[in-house]
Motif scaffolding. Structure first.
Motif, PDB file in Angstrom:
ATOM      1  N   ARG A 142       0.351   1.024  13.862  1.00 40.94           N
ATOM      2  CA  ARG A 142      -0.760   1.521  13.687  1.00 40.94           C
ATOM      3  C   ARG A 142      -0.984   2.789  14.451  1.00 40.94           C
ATOM      4  NH1 ARG A 142      -6.729  -1.242  15.040  1.00 40.94           N
ATOM      5  NH2 ARG A 142      -7.962   0.481  14.474  1.00 40.94           N
ATOM      6  N   ALA A 143      -0.077   3.040  15.607  1.00 43.90           N
ATOM      7  CA  ALA A 143       0.172   4.189  16.267  1.00 43.90           C
ATOM      8  C   ALA A 143       0.883   5.277  15.887  1.00 43.90           C
ATOM      9  CB  ALA A 143       0.500   4.104  17.931  1.00 43.90           C
ATOM     10  N   GLY A 144       1.726   4.752  14.771  1.00 43.92           N
ATOM     11  CA  GLY A 144       2.582   5.834  14.196  1.00 43.92           C
ATOM     12  C   GLY A 144       3.878   5.967  14.785  1.00 43.92           C
ATOM     13  N   ARG A 145       4.245   5.286  15.495  1.00 40.51           N
ATOM     14  CA  ARG A 145       5.494   5.155  16.206  1.00 40.51           C
ATOM     15  C   ARG A 145       6.640   4.507  15.649  1.00 40.51           C
ATOM     16  NH1 ARG A 145       2.152   5.821  20.836  1.00 40.51           N
ATOM     17  NH2 ARG A 145       1.536   3.465  20.709  1.00 40.51           N
ATOM     18  N   VAL A 146       6.407   3.733  14.627  1.00 41.22           N
ATOM     19  CA  VAL A 146       7.617   3.276  13.663  1.00 41.22           C
ATOM     20  C   VAL A 146       6.827   3.366  12.544  1.00 41.22           C
ATOM     21  CG1 VAL A 146       8.490   1.722  15.289  1.00 41.22           C
ATOM     22  CG2 VAL A 146       6.406   0.982  14.035  1.00 41.22           C
ATOM     23  N   ASP A 147       7.629   3.343  11.259  1.00 37.78           N
ATOM     24  CA  ASP A 147       7.277   3.453  10.041  1.00 37.78           C
ATOM     25  C   ASP A 147       6.589   2.497   8.891  1.00 37.78           C
ATOM     26  OD1 ASP A 147       7.823   6.427  10.112  1.00 37.78           O
ATOM     27  OD2 ASP A 147       9.821   5.829  10.381  1.00 37.78           O
ATOM     28  N   PHE A 148       7.515   1.218   9.036  1.00 44.63           N
ATOM     29  CA  PHE A 148       6.878   0.422   8.178  1.00 44.63           C
ATOM     30  C   PHE A 148       7.411  -0.972   8.502  1.00 44.63           C
ATOM     31  CE2 PHE A 148      11.142   0.942   6.243  1.00 44.63           C
ATOM     32  CZ  PHE A 148      11.439  -0.134   5.929  1.00 44.63           C
ATOM     33  N   SER A 149       6.876  -2.157   8.151  1.00 42.43           N
ATOM     34  CA  SER A 149       7.205  -3.426   8.200  1.00 42.43           C
ATOM     35  C   SER A 149       7.127  -4.352   7.196  1.00 42.43           C
ATOM     36  CB  SER A 149       6.825  -3.962   9.653  1.00 42.43           C
ATOM     37  OG  SER A 149       7.333  -5.246   9.908  1.00 42.43           O
ATOM     38  N   ILE A 150       7.698  -5.414   6.986  1.00 42.40           N
ATOM     39  CA  ILE A 150       7.608  -6.488   6.079  1.00 42.40           C
ATOM     40  C   ILE A 150       7.357  -7.674   6.925  1.00 42.40           C
ATOM     41  CG2 ILE A 150       8.390  -7.578   3.893  1.00 42.40           C
ATOM     42  CD1 ILE A 150      10.493  -5.035   3.564  1.00 42.40           C
ATOM     43  N   LEU A 151       6.036  -7.989   7.262  1.00 42.70           N
ATOM     44  CA  LEU A 151       6.053  -8.956   8.088  1.00 42.70           C
ATOM     45  C   LEU A 151       4.960  -9.998   7.408  1.00 42.70           C
ATOM     46  CD1 LEU A 151       4.002  -8.041  11.107  1.00 42.70           C
ATOM     47  CD2 LEU A 151       3.754  -6.964   8.954  1.00 42.70           C
ATOM     48  N   ASP A 152       4.808 -11.182   8.133  1.00 43.62           N
ATOM     49  CA  ASP A 152       3.829 -12.451   7.699  1.00 43.62           C
ATOM     50  C   ASP A 152       2.392 -11.717   7.464  1.00 43.62           C
ATOM     51  OD1 ASP A 152       2.445 -13.795  10.241  1.00 43.62           O
ATOM     52  OD2 ASP A 152       4.210 -12.906  10.817  1.00 43.62           O
ATOM     53  N   LEU A 153       1.850 -12.188   6.512  1.00 45.82           N
ATOM     54  CA  LEU A 153       0.462 -11.781   6.229  1.00 45.82           C
ATOM     55  C   LEU A 153      -0.421 -12.165   7.129  1.00 45.82           C
ATOM     56  CD1 LEU A 153      -1.652 -10.450   4.204  1.00 45.82           C
ATOM     57  CD2 LEU A 153      -1.586 -12.545   2.989  1.00 45.82           C
ATOM     58  N   PRO A 154      -0.479 -13.304   7.675  1.00 42.64           N
ATOM     59  CA  PRO A 154      -1.615 -13.818   8.764  1.00 42.64           C
ATOM     60  C   PRO A 154      -1.543 -12.660   9.959  1.00 42.64           C
ATOM     61  CG  PRO A 154      -0.547 -15.644   7.989  1.00 42.64           C
ATOM     62  CD  PRO A 154       0.155 -14.551   7.360  1.00 42.64           C
ATOM     63  N   SER A 155      -0.377 -12.162  10.273  1.00 40.66           N
ATOM     64  CA  SER A 155      -0.344 -11.277  11.401  1.00 40.66           C
ATOM     65  C   SER A 155      -1.158 -10.112  11.135  1.00 40.66           C
ATOM     66  CB  SER A 155       1.136 -11.124  12.049  1.00 40.66           C
ATOM     67  OG  SER A 155       1.807 -12.239  12.423  1.00 40.66           O
ATOM     68  N   ALA A 156      -0.840  -9.704   9.891  1.00 40.29           N
ATOM     69  CA  ALA A 156      -1.369  -8.201   9.467  1.00 40.29           C
ATOM     70  C   ALA A 156      -2.693  -8.130   8.780  1.00 40.29           C
ATOM     71  CB  ALA A 156      -0.205  -7.546   8.512  1.00 40.29           C
ATOM     72  N   ALA A 157      -3.571  -9.391   8.646  1.00 37.10           N
ATOM     73  CA  ALA A 157      -4.304  -9.463   7.718  1.00 37.10           C
ATOM     74  C   ALA A 157      -5.597  -8.615   8.381  1.00 37.10           C
ATOM     75  CB  ALA A 157      -4.778 -10.932   7.601  1.00 37.10           C
ATOM     76  N   ALA A 158      -5.835  -8.845   9.589  1.00 34.62           N
ATOM     77  CA  ALA A 158      -7.284  -8.116  10.230  1.00 34.62           C
ATOM     78  C   ALA A 158      -6.919  -6.695  10.121  1.00 34.62           C
ATOM     79  CB  ALA A 158      -7.259  -8.584  11.704  1.00 34.62           C
ATOM     80  N   MET A 159      -5.497  -6.206  10.236  1.00 37.63           N
ATOM     81  CA  MET A 159      -5.397  -4.390  10.265  1.00 37.63           C
ATOM     82  C   MET A 159      -5.577  -4.051   8.767  1.00 37.63           C
ATOM     83  SD  MET A 159      -2.713  -3.400  12.986  1.00 37.63           S
ATOM     84  CE  MET A 159      -2.900  -3.624  14.746  1.00 37.63           C
TER      85      MET A 159
END
Length: 325
Positions: A196-213
């Motif tokens: 979110r801060a822009g210090r890394v470019d992408f991720s393919i991670l589990d949906l529950p972790s990212a759902a709120a964002m």
């Protein structure tokens, strides 16, 4: 004597009379059953386990105790079950790391194929491709093109070396030849903060972790890592249909027991697991938690483990990934 022979003959051909003598009673546990979750309380596997446990307890007529045995990328809890008596009283709530983590260890604490009997694929935890807010792309096709045109420029985040998000990124690298750099963090939460801060470019991670964002539009979501689109995010294409044919990377939850568990025991536990998954509260709350509920037979569960073992073994060897604990 003639009457006796006639009576025996009649019994032999009368439907339903001889069958009860041949029927085998269903296995039933003789004491409490332990469900070993190799991750902390509150995580996705733990949530599903605690939804299912009351229904399984009612079906089996014995207490079910959920135990969180964490550590070493799920191998502490998994190894505990591998060493237990194969009598149906200790069940592993297996996750993808139960399969992949020992492949990165030397020596491995157990063999995930040889030492276990999979009972049912309970659920899939989908993955989603998310990027930093200012990534120079508007969709997954543009994202893929940007990465291909700029070798060595972009980074992908994960919750640690050997983490499912790490392996998903390595699978994308292997299937496309992308020149990208892995940046591991200590868990999905800090990885998302840095994304979110822009210090890394992408991720393919589990949906529950990212759902709120994703819901808050804090990070863009471009695609999902499952073979099919998700009912909850139907607008997102799959990576397979968009840019990488054949791509599949997601987490999952199964019930495993020690390999020598008898057929009758394994069959009954499989039935109980799948019955629990069909309960309305498990269906509703499981979907709300981000699961794609399945409930398969043993053959399908075993086939999935075999396919996953072949795929991830290859990726781990190619990239020389060593688990760091």
């Amino acid at each position: 004597m003639t009457n006796r022979r006639g009576l025996l003959a009649a019994l032999a051909v009368t439907p339903g009379l001889a069958a009860p003598a041949l029927a085998q009673p269903r296995w039933a546990p003789s004491r409490s059953i332990r469900l070993i979750v190799p991750f902390p309380a509150g995580g996705s596997p733990d949530v599903l386990t605690r939804l299912m446990a009351p229904h399984a307890q009612a079906a089996l007529g014995q207490n079910i105790v959920v135990e969180n045995r964490t550590g070493a990328g799920a191998t502490v809890g998994s190894n505990l079950v591998a060493r237990e008596a194969p009598d149906g009283h200790t069940i592993l709530v297996a996750v993808i790391s139960s399969l992949t983590a020992p492949l990165m260890m030397s020596p491995p604490p157990y063999d995930p194929v040889r030492d276990f009997r999979p009972l049912s694929m309970l659920a899939i935890t989908p993955t989603v491709l998310v990027t930093r807010p200012d990534f120079p792309a508007r969709n997954v096709q543009e994202w893929h093109e940007v990465i291909q045109r700029n070798p060595g420029r972009f980074t992908f985040a994960s919750g640690g070396v050997g983490n499912p998000a790490h392996l998903a990124g390595e699978l994308y690298r292997s299937m496309t030849g992308a020149n990208i750099t892995h940046v591991p963090f200590r868990g999905s939460a800090p990885a998302l903060v840095e994304l979110r801060a822009g210090r890394v470019d992408f991720s393919i991670l589990d949906l529950p972790s990212a759902a709120a964002m994703i819901t808050d539009r804090a990070v863009p979501a471009f695609a999902v890592g499952t073979a099919e689109r998700l009912p909850t995010l139907p607008e997102l294409p799959t990576l397979a249909e968009s840019v990488v044919p054949g791509f599949e990377a997601y987490s999952w939850v199964m019930w495993w027991v020690p390999a020598a568990t008898p057929d009758a025991v394994a069959q009954r536990l499989m039935e109980v697991a799948n019955e629990a998954l069909r309960q309305p509260d498990v269906q509703a709350r499981g979907a709300q938690a981000g699961f794609l509920l399945r409930g398969t037979d043993q053959a399908a569960a075993r086939a999935h483990v075999t396919a996953e073992h072949a795929k991830w073994s290859r990726i781990i060897r190619e990239r020389s990934i060593t688990f760091e604990g």
